[in-house]
Motif scaffolding. Structure first.
Motif, PDB file in Angstrom:
ATOM      1  N   UNK A  40      23.833  27.014-141.271  1.00 49.68           N
ATOM      2  CA  UNK A  40      25.161  27.580-141.080  1.00 49.68           C
ATOM      3  C   UNK A  40      25.117  28.916-140.716  1.00 49.68           C
ATOM      4  N   UNK A  41      25.878  29.372-139.513  1.00 50.48           N
ATOM      5  CA  UNK A  41      25.662  30.616-139.136  1.00 50.48           C
ATOM      6  C   UNK A  41      26.599  31.790-139.655  1.00 50.48           C
ATOM      7  N   UNK A  90      37.793  24.069-134.190  1.00 55.52           N
ATOM      8  CA  UNK A  90      37.347  23.105-134.862  1.00 55.52           C
ATOM      9  C   UNK A  90      37.194  21.415-134.627  1.00 55.52           C
ATOM     10  N   UNK A  91      36.083  21.012-135.052  1.00 56.90           N
ATOM     11  CA  UNK A  91      35.438  19.737-134.611  1.00 56.90           C
ATOM     12  C   UNK A  91      35.087  19.436-133.301  1.00 56.90           C
ATOM     13  N   UNK A  92      34.963  20.837-132.680  1.00 58.96           N
ATOM     14  CA  UNK A  92      34.418  20.741-131.305  1.00 58.96           C
ATOM     15  C   UNK A  92      33.050  21.434-131.270  1.00 58.96           C
ATOM     16  N   UNK A 106      28.516  24.275-132.823  1.00 56.66           N
ATOM     17  CA  UNK A 106      29.898  23.407-133.182  1.00 56.66           C
ATOM     18  C   UNK A 106      30.574  24.235-134.352  1.00 56.66           C
ATOM     19  N   UNK A 107      31.578  23.722-134.612  1.00 57.55           N
ATOM     20  CA  UNK A 107      32.548  24.268-135.835  1.00 57.55           C
ATOM     21  C   UNK A 107      32.964  23.083-136.815  1.00 57.55           C
ATOM     22  N   UNK A 108      32.470  23.057-137.905  1.00 57.19           N
ATOM     23  CA  UNK A 108      33.004  22.087-138.951  1.00 57.19           C
ATOM     24  C   UNK A 108      33.199  22.675-140.258  1.00 57.19           C
ATOM     25  N   UNK A 112      30.940  27.792-138.337  1.00 55.51           N
ATOM     26  CA  UNK A 112      29.925  27.592-137.126  1.00 55.51           C
ATOM     27  C   UNK A 112      28.893  27.242-137.700  1.00 55.51           C
ATOM     28  N   UNK A 113      28.269  26.277-136.727  1.00 54.31           N
ATOM     29  CA  UNK A 113      26.987  25.717-136.984  1.00 54.31           C
ATOM     30  C   UNK A 113      26.183  25.361-136.017  1.00 54.31           C
TER      31      UNK A 113
END
Length: 274
Positions: A40-41, A90-92, A106-108, A112-113
């Motif tokens: 998790x950034x 989101x979800x991309x 990615x973003x969840x 951002x992860x």
């Protein structure tokens, strides 16, 4: 061979080919079985295993700073020094090359992860396939879409506690099993023209994954009719790895009956049930 037998044989052969393709995709050298970590950034630049550089995120999006000798491949181009990915929807996400592996950015759930993926990760190397119930026409069910007046934002839990997912629920699917009326909320699918149904049932935690399975549904015809094929119910990544952020079924999507169709418990997490 009777026409009825030929029809069933064709149905089984079509399912087997679908399952073979699905397993092939799952065992991709850069697929989710290759994920080595979930990071998790935040605003503090940090290094992570299998991901060169120091990574951070903020209003400008994800940024990596690579030291001398470190490189990433982004959109087919080798980058060095500092690289800004910009805001991610989101979800991309984007996937960048690192030697023979990749890193997913990615973003969840609004965060951002970073998820490195390595083809030599033991979960992928040791993957033995996923057991499934024998395909049966019994579990190919006609359904009917019931549209909401307006798409209703629906919040669902995730496989990890730190986030939740929010979806627009376009419709519910009404159907019957042995005369019992049932319904499920459907979310927009990953493939255009499809919907995704997240569900659990009385087999969950017994012969199938405890938390969630998913089945894709094609858009309805002009009369609102649709087909639910539970033979193609699949496990989500969280069935295999702790590094997944999968959404869980919304309230009301736990069926009171055993859906003895589709994929079973993965070997990697529990003893397979035959």
């Amino acid at each position: 061979m009777t026409s009825s037998t030929a029809t069933v044989d064709a149905f089984v052969a079509e399912w087997q080919e679908w399952h073979r393709r699905h397993e092939e995709q799952r065992a991709d050298p850069h697929g989710f079985l290759a994920v080595t970590g979930l990071h998790w950034l935040d605003g503090q630049p940090r290094r992570y295993p299998h991901a060169p550089g120091r990574w951070r995120t903020g209003p400008e999006g994800v940024v990596v700073v690579l030291d001398d000798g470190e490189r990433l491949v982004v959109d087919g181009r080798e980058v060095t020094g500092e690289h800004a990915f910009g805001p991610i929807a989101e979800r991309d996400g984007v996937v960048v090359g690192v030697g023979d592996g990749v890193v997913e950015v990615a973003r969840r759930g609004g965060r951002d992860i970073l998820r490195p993926r390595r083809p030599d990760h033991p979960l992928l190397v040791d993957y033995r396939g996923t057991a499934a119930y024998p395909p049966s026409p019994r579990w190919v069910l006609p359904g009917r879409f019931v549209a909401f007046a307006q798409p209703q934002p629906t919040t669902v839990d995730a496989a990890v506690d730190v986030i939740r997912h929010v979806y627009d629920a376009p419709r519910r699917i009404e159907f019957e099993v042995d005369g019992l009326p049932l319904s499920l909320t459907a979310f927009p699918g990953h493939v255009p023209g499809t919907l995704s149904v997240l569900f659990a049932d009385a087999t969950s935690g017994v012969t199938t994954h405890p938390a969630v399975r998913s089945v894709a549904v094609a858009e309805p015809d002009a009369r609102g009719r649709v087909t639910l094929d539970f033979n193609r119910a699949t496990n989500l990544p969280c069935a295999y790895t702790d590094y997944a952020t999968c959404p869980l079924p919304p309230a009301g999507n736990r069926l009171p009956i055993p859906v003895e169709a589709g994929e079973k418990l993965p070997h990697e997490r529990w003893d397979a049930t035959s």
